[in-house]
Scaffold this motif. Structure first.
Motif, PDB file in Angstrom:
ATOM      1  N   UNK A   1       0.853  -1.204   0.000  1.00  0.00           N
ATOM      2  CA  UNK A   1       0.000   0.000   0.000  1.00  0.00           C
ATOM      3  C   UNK A   1       0.887   1.252   0.000  1.00  0.00           C
ATOM      4  N   UNK A   2       0.563   2.188  -0.851  1.00  0.00           N
ATOM      5  CA  UNK A   2       1.345   3.415  -0.951  1.00  0.00           C
ATOM      6  C   UNK A   2       1.115   4.307   0.273  1.00  0.00           C
ATOM      7  N   UNK A   3       2.232   4.889   0.750  1.00  0.00           N
ATOM      8  CA  UNK A   3       2.151   5.765   1.915  1.00  0.00           C
ATOM      9  C   UNK A   3       1.249   6.963   1.630  1.00  0.00           C
ATOM     10  N   UNK A  23      -8.892   0.045   3.643  1.00  0.00           N
ATOM     11  CA  UNK A  23      -9.627  -0.806   4.549  1.00  0.00           C
ATOM     12  C   UNK A  23      -9.319  -2.274   4.306  1.00  0.00           C
ATOM     13  N   UNK A  24      -9.207  -2.657   3.065  1.00  0.00           N
ATOM     14  CA  UNK A  24      -8.856  -4.043   2.754  1.00  0.00           C
ATOM     15  C   UNK A  24      -7.435  -4.352   3.218  1.00  0.00           C
ATOM     16  N   UNK A  25      -6.557  -3.405   3.001  1.00  0.00           N
ATOM     17  CA  UNK A  25      -5.150  -3.604   3.364  1.00  0.00           C
ATOM     18  C   UNK A  25      -4.970  -3.744   4.868  1.00  0.00           C
ATOM     19  N   UNK A  34       3.671  -2.587   8.919  1.00  0.00           N
ATOM     20  CA  UNK A  34       3.945  -1.690   7.788  1.00  0.00           C
ATOM     21  C   UNK A  34       3.444  -0.278   8.074  1.00  0.00           C
ATOM     22  N   UNK A  35       2.269  -0.236   8.739  1.00  0.00           N
ATOM     23  CA  UNK A  35       1.716   1.081   9.071  1.00  0.00           C
ATOM     24  C   UNK A  35       2.619   1.817  10.053  1.00  0.00           C
ATOM     25  N   UNK A  36       3.237   1.063  10.994  1.00  0.00           N
ATOM     26  CA  UNK A  36       4.177   1.665  11.944  1.00  0.00           C
ATOM     27  C   UNK A  36       5.361   2.296  11.226  1.00  0.00           C
ATOM     28  N   UNK A  37       5.865   1.626  10.215  1.00  0.00           N
ATOM     29  CA  UNK A  37       6.987   2.155   9.451  1.00  0.00           C
ATOM     30  C   UNK A  37       6.605   3.451   8.739  1.00  0.00           C
TER      31      UNK A  37
END
Length: 331
Positions: A1-3, A23-25, A34-37
């Motif tokens: 997913x793109x930032x 939402x799917x991701x 990944x979201x933390x990064x």
């Protein structure tokens, strides 16, 4: 997913398709890591000058409202844990906002400007008197042609004033902040007391009526008791000053409309009358102004005062508005 897509999603600027993708991701394994990064990278790129336009409170409310809406019976909704995902997004959104504000505060190098105290001045003209009550409860009565100056922090950070002319002080008690009056290099200090201070034409005097005061210059300090008056000349040091007793009405009668003269030269009396009544006195050449006067006038107008003086000092007078002419009596 793109930032960029995730950031647009958090800021509510993503289109419908991008929202669906995020939402799917988020439902996929490993999405949180990944979201933390992405959050860490966003933190490092934040500049203190940037403005965060995200309304996080509104976003949180919208997410909560969406979780309370009845979900459609679809295959996707039965698979994806919507309530958990929306709560997760809300927490991340608030975290971003908090991180931005903290970083902006830590990077702020300049302190918020403090409020600068301003100087307040109150003055009287010829023939005027003024009663002032200061923030600490102290009452000052200013005589004619006088002024005081003090800061807007008076009563909070200090109790310091500057006096020019003459004033009577009824000092409110404050053991933590002594009251100080500064005039021509002479400072009078009191905690709770009453005194008259005079500073005009190079002459300074303090007459204590109640309590205790300390009068100090560069080279000496003198303490007064009730009924004592310190008199000094501006051109002399405090060591050459004199202390004497005084009659109450003679010193502070002016604030009650009482004029008392005890062997005072007529020249000095005319000078005082000019200040008290706001007039200009012209004296006929050759008239003796060194004669001394003993007398008291209570709540009298200018004409009554001059009539009484003229009878004993043998002069006549005429008044034209604020101009007075004095000449030797023809009798």
């Amino acid at each position: 997913m793109k930032k960029e897509t995730i950031i647009r999603f958090l800021r509510r600027t993503a289109n419908q398709e991008e929202q669906h993708q995020v939402m799917e991701w988020l439902a996929e394994p490993g999405a949180k890591e990944a979201f933390d990064e992405i959050l860490k990278a966003e933190w490092d790129s934040i500049s203190p000058k940037e403005e965060d336009v995200t309304d996080y409170q509104k976003l949180l409310q919208q997410i909560h409202s969406r979780t309370s809406v009845e979900k459609k019976s679809t295959q996707f909704s039965s698979i994806v844990p919507w309530p958990k995902i929306f709560k997760l997004v809300a927490c991340f959104a608030l975290l971003v906002g908090s991180m931005f504000l903290i970083k902006k505060g830590l990077d702020q190098k300049e302190e918020a400007p403090s409020l600068t105290e301003r100087t307040i001045q109150r003055s009287t003209g010829s023939g005027e008197k003024l009663t002032l009550k200061l923030p600490d409860g102290t009452v000052i009565i200013l005589n004619a042609n006088s002024s005081i100056r003090f800061s807007s922090g008076f009563g909070k950070t200090n109790r310091f004033i500057e006096l020019t002319g003459e004033g009577y002080f009824e000092i409110a008690k404050d053991s933590l902040r002594p009251f100080q009056v500064q005039t021509d290099g002479i400072r009078t200090t009191a905690l709770g007391t009453e005194f008259n201070a005079f500073a005009r034409d190079g002459v300074y005097s303090v007459a204590l009526t109640e309590g205790e005061v300390a009068v100090a210059s560069i080279d000496k300090k003198v303490e007064l008791k009730p009924g004592q008056r310190l008199i000094l000349d501006k051109h002399n040091s405090l060591s050459n000053s004199r202390i004497e007793t005084f009659e109450l009405n003679e010193i502070i009668g002016w604030k009650e409309g009482i004029l008392t003269f005890d062997r005072v030269a007529l020249k000095s009396i005319f000078h005082d009358l000019e200040k008290w009544y706001g007039i200009n006195i012209t004296i006929e050449e050759g008239y003796n102004l060194n004669r001394r006067v003993i007398g008291t006038f209570q709540n009298k107008n200018l004409s009554d005062v001059l009539t009484g003086l003229g009878f004993s000092m043998e002069f006549e007078f005429s008044i034209d508005k604020n101009k007075v002419m004095i000449k030797k009596s023809s009798q």
